[in-house]
Design a protein around this motif. Structure first.
Motif, PDB file in Angstrom:
ATOM      1  N   ILE A  48       0.823  -0.876   0.039  1.00  0.00           N
ATOM      2  CA  ILE A  48      -0.337   0.120   0.447  1.00  0.00           C
ATOM      3  C   ILE A  48       0.625   1.180   0.364  1.00  0.00           C
ATOM      4  O   ILE A  48       1.959   1.199   0.837  1.00  0.00           O
ATOM      5  N   SER A  49       0.545   2.216  -0.954  1.00  0.00           N
ATOM      6  CA  SER A  49       0.892   3.538  -0.753  1.00  0.00           C
ATOM      7  C   SER A  49      -0.222   4.628  -0.143  1.00  0.00           C
ATOM      8  O   SER A  49      -0.411   4.474  -0.801  1.00  0.00           O
ATOM      9  N   MET A  50       0.368   4.752   1.592  1.00  0.00           N
ATOM     10  CA  MET A  50      -0.057   5.547   1.625  1.00  0.00           C
ATOM     11  C   MET A  50       0.458   7.175   2.589  1.00  0.00           C
ATOM     12  O   MET A  50       2.223   6.702   2.337  1.00  0.00           O
ATOM     13  N   SER A  51       0.542   7.733   3.239  1.00  0.00           N
ATOM     14  CA  SER A  51       0.407   8.672   4.361  1.00  0.00           C
ATOM     15  C   SER A  51       0.278   8.614   5.090  1.00  0.00           C
ATOM     16  O   SER A  51      -0.864   9.126   5.107  1.00  0.00           O
ATOM     17  N   ILE A  52       1.057   9.474   6.360  1.00  0.00           N
ATOM     18  CA  ILE A  52       0.830   9.560   7.327  1.00  0.00           C
ATOM     19  C   ILE A  52       0.759  10.706   8.078  1.00  0.00           C
ATOM     20  O   ILE A  52       1.993  10.582   8.138  1.00  0.00           O
ATOM     21  N   GLU A  53      -0.051  11.574   8.328  1.00  0.00           N
ATOM     22  CA  GLU A  53       0.898  13.245   8.813  1.00  0.00           C
ATOM     23  C   GLU A  53       0.178  13.691  10.457  1.00  0.00           C
ATOM     24  O   GLU A  53      -1.158  12.933  10.699  1.00  0.00           O
ATOM     25  N   ASN A  54       1.306  13.374  10.793  1.00  0.00           N
ATOM     26  CA  ASN A  54       1.101  14.162  12.137  1.00  0.00           C
ATOM     27  C   ASN A  54       0.073  15.764  12.198  1.00  0.00           C
ATOM     28  O   ASN A  54       1.166  16.519  12.216  1.00  0.00           O
ATOM     29  N   LYS A  55      -0.917  15.281  13.530  1.00  0.00           N
ATOM     30  CA  LYS A  55      -1.975  17.229  12.782  1.00  0.00           C
ATOM     31  C   LYS A  55      -0.883  18.077  14.407  1.00  0.00           C
ATOM     32  O   LYS A  55      -2.117  18.707  14.352  1.00  0.00           O
ATOM     33  N   VAL A  56      -0.603  17.552  14.904  1.00  0.00           N
ATOM     34  CA  VAL A  56      -0.457  17.927  16.343  1.00  0.00           C
ATOM     35  C   VAL A  56       1.539  18.794  16.557  1.00  0.00           C
ATOM     36  O   VAL A  56       1.947  18.222  15.473  1.00  0.00           O
ATOM     37  N   LYS A  57       1.645  19.277  16.889  1.00  0.00           N
ATOM     38  CA  LYS A  57       3.326  19.835  17.201  1.00  0.00           C
ATOM     39  C   LYS A  57       3.979  18.625  17.740  1.00  0.00           C
ATOM     40  O   LYS A  57       5.329  18.805  17.559  1.00  0.00           O
ATOM     41  N   VAL A  58       3.599  18.521  18.981  1.00  0.00           N
ATOM     42  CA  VAL A  58       5.021  16.988  19.628  1.00  0.00           C
ATOM     43  C   VAL A  58       4.609  16.050  18.803  1.00  0.00           C
ATOM     44  O   VAL A  58       3.733  15.237  18.138  1.00  0.00           O
ATOM     45  N   PRO A  59       5.592  15.236  18.775  1.00  0.00           N
ATOM     46  CA  PRO A  59       6.330  14.246  17.824  1.00  0.00           C
ATOM     47  C   PRO A  59       5.654  13.053  17.998  1.00  0.00           C
ATOM     48  O   PRO A  59       4.894  13.302  19.342  1.00  0.00           O
ATOM     49  N   ILE A  60       5.272  12.498  17.184  1.00  0.00           N
ATOM     50  CA  ILE A  60       4.407  10.599  17.440  1.00  0.00           C
ATOM     51  C   ILE A  60       5.348   9.612  17.223  1.00  0.00           C
ATOM     52  O   ILE A  60       5.820   9.866  16.002  1.00  0.00           O
ATOM     53  N   SER A  61       5.500   8.150  18.002  1.00  0.00           N
ATOM     54  CA  SER A  61       6.181   6.941  18.012  1.00  0.00           C
ATOM     55  C   SER A  61       5.100   6.191  17.042  1.00  0.00           C
ATOM     56  O   SER A  61       4.110   6.076  17.982  1.00  0.00           O
ATOM     57  N   ILE A  62       5.054   5.356  15.914  1.00  0.00           N
ATOM     58  CA  ILE A  62       4.299   4.494  15.335  1.00  0.00           C
ATOM     59  C   ILE A  62       5.037   3.571  15.884  1.00  0.00           C
ATOM     60  O   ILE A  62       6.327   3.565  14.957  1.00  0.00           O
ATOM     61  N   SER A  63       4.639   2.763  16.428  1.00  0.00           N
ATOM     62  CA  SER A  63       4.887   1.053  16.868  1.00  0.00           C
ATOM     63  C   SER A  63       4.449  -0.131  15.934  1.00  0.00           C
ATOM     64  O   SER A  63       5.189  -1.366  15.086  1.00  0.00           O
ATOM     65  N   ARG A  64       3.153   0.292  15.464  1.00  0.00           N
ATOM     66  CA  ARG A  64       2.884  -0.756  14.546  1.00  0.00           C
ATOM     67  C   ARG A  64       1.832  -0.410  13.996  1.00  0.00           C
ATOM     68  O   ARG A  64       1.260   0.590  14.159  1.00  0.00           O
ATOM     69  N   LEU A  92       9.097  -0.222  10.390  1.00  0.00           N
ATOM     70  CA  LEU A  92       8.531   0.792  11.559  1.00  0.00           C
ATOM     71  C   LEU A  92       9.251  -0.092  12.430  1.00  0.00           C
ATOM     72  O   LEU A  92       9.782  -1.220  12.583  1.00  0.00           O
ATOM     73  N   PRO A  93       9.766   0.611  14.240  1.00  0.00           N
ATOM     74  CA  PRO A  93       8.743   1.438  14.266  1.00  0.00           C
ATOM     75  C   PRO A  93       9.057   2.587  13.256  1.00  0.00           C
ATOM     76  O   PRO A  93      10.317   2.604  13.116  1.00  0.00           O
ATOM     77  N   ALA A  94       8.220   3.670  13.461  1.00  0.00           N
ATOM     78  CA  ALA A  94       8.260   5.496  12.326  1.00  0.00           C
ATOM     79  C   ALA A  94       7.994   6.219  13.549  1.00  0.00           C
ATOM     80  O   ALA A  94       7.181   5.657  14.515  1.00  0.00           O
ATOM     81  N   HIS A  95       9.241   7.812  13.435  1.00  0.00           N
ATOM     82  CA  HIS A  95       8.597   8.615  14.412  1.00  0.00           C
ATOM     83  C   HIS A  95       8.123   9.670  13.246  1.00  0.00           C
ATOM     84  O   HIS A  95       8.906   9.853  12.094  1.00  0.00           O
ATOM     85  N   ILE A  96       7.258  10.277  14.000  1.00  0.00           N
ATOM     86  CA  ILE A  96       6.909  11.285  12.921  1.00  0.00           C
ATOM     87  C   ILE A  96       7.102  12.746  13.392  1.00  0.00           C
ATOM     88  O   ILE A  96       6.530  12.713  15.077  1.00  0.00           O
ATOM     89  N   GLU A  97       7.645  13.756  13.235  1.00  0.00           N
ATOM     90  CA  GLU A  97       8.051  14.920  14.236  1.00  0.00           C
ATOM     91  C   GLU A  97       6.595  15.933  14.100  1.00  0.00           C
ATOM     92  O   GLU A  97       5.696  15.370  13.884  1.00  0.00           O
ATOM     93  N   GLY A  98       6.697  16.534  15.090  1.00  0.00           N
ATOM     94  CA  GLY A  98       5.711  17.855  15.205  1.00  0.00           C
ATOM     95  C   GLY A  98       5.730  18.239  13.520  1.00  0.00           C
ATOM     96  O   GLY A  98       6.015  18.496  12.982  1.00  0.00           O
ATOM     97  N   TYR A  99       3.723  18.171  13.076  1.00  0.00           N
ATOM     98  CA  TYR A  99       3.106  18.617  12.113  1.00  0.00           C
ATOM     99  C   TYR A  99       4.252  17.937  10.874  1.00  0.00           C
ATOM    100  O   TYR A  99       3.688  19.047   9.645  1.00  0.00           O
ATOM    101  N   GLY A 100       4.543  16.664  10.822  1.00  0.00           N
ATOM    102  CA  GLY A 100       5.314  16.460  10.160  1.00  0.00           C
ATOM    103  C   GLY A 100       4.896  15.509   9.501  1.00  0.00           C
ATOM    104  O   GLY A 100       3.604  15.187   9.425  1.00  0.00           O
ATOM    105  N   ILE A 101       4.913  14.424   8.212  1.00  0.00           N
ATOM    106  CA  ILE A 101       4.615  13.077   7.747  1.00  0.00           C
ATOM    107  C   ILE A 101       5.501  12.474   6.838  1.00  0.00           C
ATOM    108  O   ILE A 101       6.488  12.484   7.095  1.00  0.00           O
ATOM    109  N   ILE A 102       5.121  11.099   7.496  1.00  0.00           N
ATOM    110  CA  ILE A 102       5.408  10.455   6.353  1.00  0.00           C
ATOM    111  C   ILE A 102       5.198   9.475   5.688  1.00  0.00           C
ATOM    112  O   ILE A 102       3.885   9.279   5.396  1.00  0.00           O
TER     113      ILE A 102
END
Length: 172
Positions: free
Chosen positions: A59-75, A116-126
Motif C-alpha cells: 500500500i502506498s500511503m502517507s501518515i500526517e501528524n496534525k499536532v506539534k508534539v512528535p509521535i512514535s508509531i510502533s505497529r 517500523l517503528p516510525a517516528h513523525i515529528e510535530g506537524y510532519g509526515i511520513i
C-alpha cells in the motif's frame, strides 16, 4: 460601599489570586492535552497485490501528524472485514529504477517499504510503501467490496482510520 471595602482585605485578595492562578493552570493543562492528543491523517494513495501469489499487499500511503508534539508509531495493521494483517517491520523491496546512457547504468534507485517503528515529528509526515501478507490469496475485487481500515498503534494510543482501497496499481 463599606461592604465592598471590607471584602478587599489582604487575605481575600490573596485567596482570589490563588483561585485565578489555579483556574489558569487548569485551563492551560486541559488545552495542552486537547491540542496534543493523537491527531493523525492517513492518506491512502493506491495498492498493489503481488501477481505471483496474490497474497502480498503493498500500500502506498502517507501518515500526517496534525499536532506539534512528535509521535512514535510502533505497529500498523490493515483491517479487511474481520481480518487484521500486520505491516512488516523489516523493509521490503518494492521496485528498482535505473537511468542508462548507451547501455551504461548511470544511476540506480532501489525503493523499499517504510520500516517500523516510525517516528513523525510535530506537524510532519511520513509517506511511502507499506507491505503486509494475507494468509489466503486475495483479489482487488474482494478488497474493493470489503470494509477496510488502518489501525495505528503509537505512544499516544490506538486509532482506526477507514480507507477505501479503490485505486489499484499494476505490476510491470
Amino acid at each position: 460601599m463599606d461592604k465592598i471595602l471590607s471584602l478587599l482585605t489582604k487575605e481575600n485578595i490573596t485567596f482570589l489570586i490563588a483561585v485565578l492562578g489555579f483556574l489558569l493552570s487548569l485551563y492551560n493543562f486541559l488545552r495542552d492535552i486537547l491540542q496534543n492528543r493523537m491527531k493523525l491523517h492517513v492518506i491512502y494513495k493506491n495498492h498493489l497485490i503481488s501477481e505471483h501469489d496474490h497474497r502480498g499487499i503493498t500500500i502506498s500511503m502517507s501518515i500526517e501528524n496534525k499536532v506539534k508534539v512528535p509521535i512514535s508509531i510502533s505497529r500498523i495493521f490493515l483491517n479487511i472485514d474481520d481480518t487484521s494483517l500486520e505491516f512488516y517491520w523489516i523493509p521490503q523491496f518494492v521496485f528498482q529504477a535505473t537511468q542508462k546512457c548507451k547501455g551504461e547504468i548511470l544511476d540506480e534507485i532501489n525503493v523499499h517499504t517504510i520500516p517500523l517503528p516510525a517516528h513523525i515529528e510535530g506537524y510532519g509526515i511520513i509517506g511511502g510503501f507499506f507491505f503486509c501478507k494475507s494468509p489466503i490469496p486475495i483479489s482487488n475485487a474482494e478488497l474493493l467490496s470489503a470494509k477496510t481500515s488502518i489501525t495505528i498503534h503509537s505512544n499516544k494510543g490506538t486509532k482506526f482510520y477507514p480507507i477505501s482501497m479503490n485505486n489499484t496499481s499494476l505490476e510491470r
